[in-house]
Design a protein around this motif. Structure first.
Motif, PDB file in Angstrom:
ATOM      1  N   MET A 106       0.749  -1.197   0.062  1.00 36.79           N
ATOM      2  CA  MET A 106       0.186   0.102  -0.089  1.00 36.79           C
ATOM      3  C   MET A 106       1.068   1.351   0.108  1.00 36.79           C
ATOM      4  SD  MET A 106      -3.017   1.415   0.104  1.00 36.79           S
ATOM      5  CE  MET A 106      -4.118   0.127   0.521  1.00 36.79           C
ATOM      6  N   ILE A 137       0.658   5.369   0.520  1.00 33.49           N
ATOM      7  CA  ILE A 137       0.118   6.328   0.967  1.00 33.49           C
ATOM      8  C   ILE A 137       0.358   7.897   0.412  1.00 33.49           C
ATOM      9  CG2 ILE A 137      -0.917   7.568   3.147  1.00 33.49           C
ATOM     10  CD1 ILE A 137      -0.252   5.155   4.742  1.00 33.49           C
ATOM     11  N   ARG A 159      -3.678   5.121  -1.318  1.00 26.40           N
ATOM     12  CA  ARG A 159      -4.621   5.871  -0.887  1.00 26.40           C
ATOM     13  C   ARG A 159      -4.147   7.360  -0.920  1.00 26.40           C
ATOM     14  NH1 ARG A 159      -6.400   1.597  -0.709  1.00 26.40           N
ATOM     15  NH2 ARG A 159      -7.651   0.358   0.661  1.00 26.40           N
ATOM     16  N   CYS A 200      -3.889  10.597   0.946  1.00 27.51           N
ATOM     17  CA  CYS A 200      -4.333  11.098   2.342  1.00 27.51           C
ATOM     18  C   CYS A 200      -4.018  12.543   2.493  1.00 27.51           C
ATOM     19  CB  CYS A 200      -3.069  10.293   3.240  1.00 27.51           C
ATOM     20  SG  CYS A 200      -3.485  10.542   5.136  1.00 27.51           S
ATOM     21  N   VAL A 216      -3.920   2.146   7.612  1.00 28.25           N
ATOM     22  CA  VAL A 216      -3.841   1.090   6.661  1.00 28.25           C
ATOM     23  C   VAL A 216      -3.420  -0.362   6.965  1.00 28.25           C
ATOM     24  CG1 VAL A 216      -3.478   2.861   4.762  1.00 28.25           C
ATOM     25  CG2 VAL A 216      -1.606   1.775   5.837  1.00 28.25           C
ATOM     26  N   GLN A 266      -6.413  -1.973   8.049  1.00 29.92           N
ATOM     27  CA  GLN A 266      -7.298  -2.207   7.080  1.00 29.92           C
ATOM     28  C   GLN A 266      -6.742  -3.522   6.662  1.00 29.92           C
ATOM     29  OE1 GLN A 266      -7.482   1.148   5.007  1.00 29.92           O
ATOM     30  NE2 GLN A 266      -9.310   2.168   6.504  1.00 29.92           N
ATOM     31  N   ALA A 320      -3.452  -3.827   5.133  1.00 29.98           N
ATOM     32  CA  ALA A 320      -1.895  -3.790   4.576  1.00 29.98           C
ATOM     33  C   ALA A 320      -0.847  -4.564   5.335  1.00 29.98           C
ATOM     34  CB  ALA A 320      -1.724  -2.323   4.271  1.00 29.98           C
ATOM     35  N   ALA A 366       3.592  -0.854   3.842  1.00 27.34           N
ATOM     36  CA  ALA A 366       2.966   0.176   3.381  1.00 27.34           C
ATOM     37  C   ALA A 366       4.172   1.308   3.492  1.00 27.34           C
ATOM     38  CB  ALA A 366       1.961   0.826   4.575  1.00 27.34           C
TER      39      ALA A 366
END
Length: 205
Positions: free
Chosen positions: A1, A3, A50, A52, A91, A94, A96, A99
């Motif tokens: 992931m 960010i 994502r 952010c 994350v 969620q 991940a 990250a």
């Protein structure tokens, strides 16, 4: 992931040091260009991401600019360190497993930087990509190695941030992967140096 950590683009609120020399309108245009380069590099890498954003009440302005095809997540916290810590924690909560958090001031960024960062996280607890001003523009963790103390009691905005962070990693016994430094653009001097390095060489012969 991945960010992507950004400030919603508003005239007079982004690249303020640079704006003092080139004007708020031009600084805003450059900032949007940098965000576009970052987003393009992340997409090219094939990684989930994502966006952010800060401030958290500006989601409509952001989605009107970038569109509704992205997953947006507001930044939360009292300072930069807390906002970064909270974004990574979110994350990981969620699901991940790895990250990285990246800023949007690096016009030299490419997909390969993200791929290499994730490759390093296979064998390292933390990965850092420093910037030439003494900070860093990317930090990444494996879920099981997430160490939130790296965001506490830091001298944010100073040229010691990368050193302080890497020293904390070593003191905590964390294995650290470091990738080559890139130049972020915060001042007119940064911008002129970047432009100088990226002027095409004349063709001779």
């Amino acid at each position: 992931m991945v960010i992507i950590f950004l400030r919603v683009p508003e005239k007079g609120r982004v690249k303020t040091r640079l704006a003092g020399d080139i004007g708020e309108a031009e600084a805003l245009t450059l900032y949007k260009d940098f965000v576009g380069v970052t987003l393009g590099a992340v997409k090219d890498s094939g990684m989930d991401y994502r966006i952010c954003f800060y401030p958290e009440d500006k989601i409509s302005l952001l989605s009107n600019w970038l569109g509704k095809d992205h997953l947006y997540m507001p930044q939360t916290g009292e300072d930069l360190g807390q906002r970064m810590e909270n974004a990574l924690s979110t994350v990981f909560d969620q699901g991940a497993e790895k990250a990285v958090l990246v800023g949007t001031d690096i016009p030299d960024i490419m997909a390969g930087h993200f791929l290499r960062a994730f490759e390093l996280l296979n064998t390292r607890d933390v990965v850092l990509e420093p910037s030439l001003d003494g900070g860093y523009w990317l930090i990444g963790f494996r879920k099981e190695g997430f160490y939130s103390d790296l965001f506490h009691q830091m001298s944010w905005g100073r040229d010691t941030v990368f050193k302080e962070t890497s020293d904390k990693c070593r003191s905590a016994g964390l294995s650290l992967g470091i990738l080559p430094a890139l130049q972020d653009i915060d001042t007119l001097a940064d911008l002129l140096e970047f432009q100088k390095k990226n002027i095409p060489s004349p063709i001779s012969g």
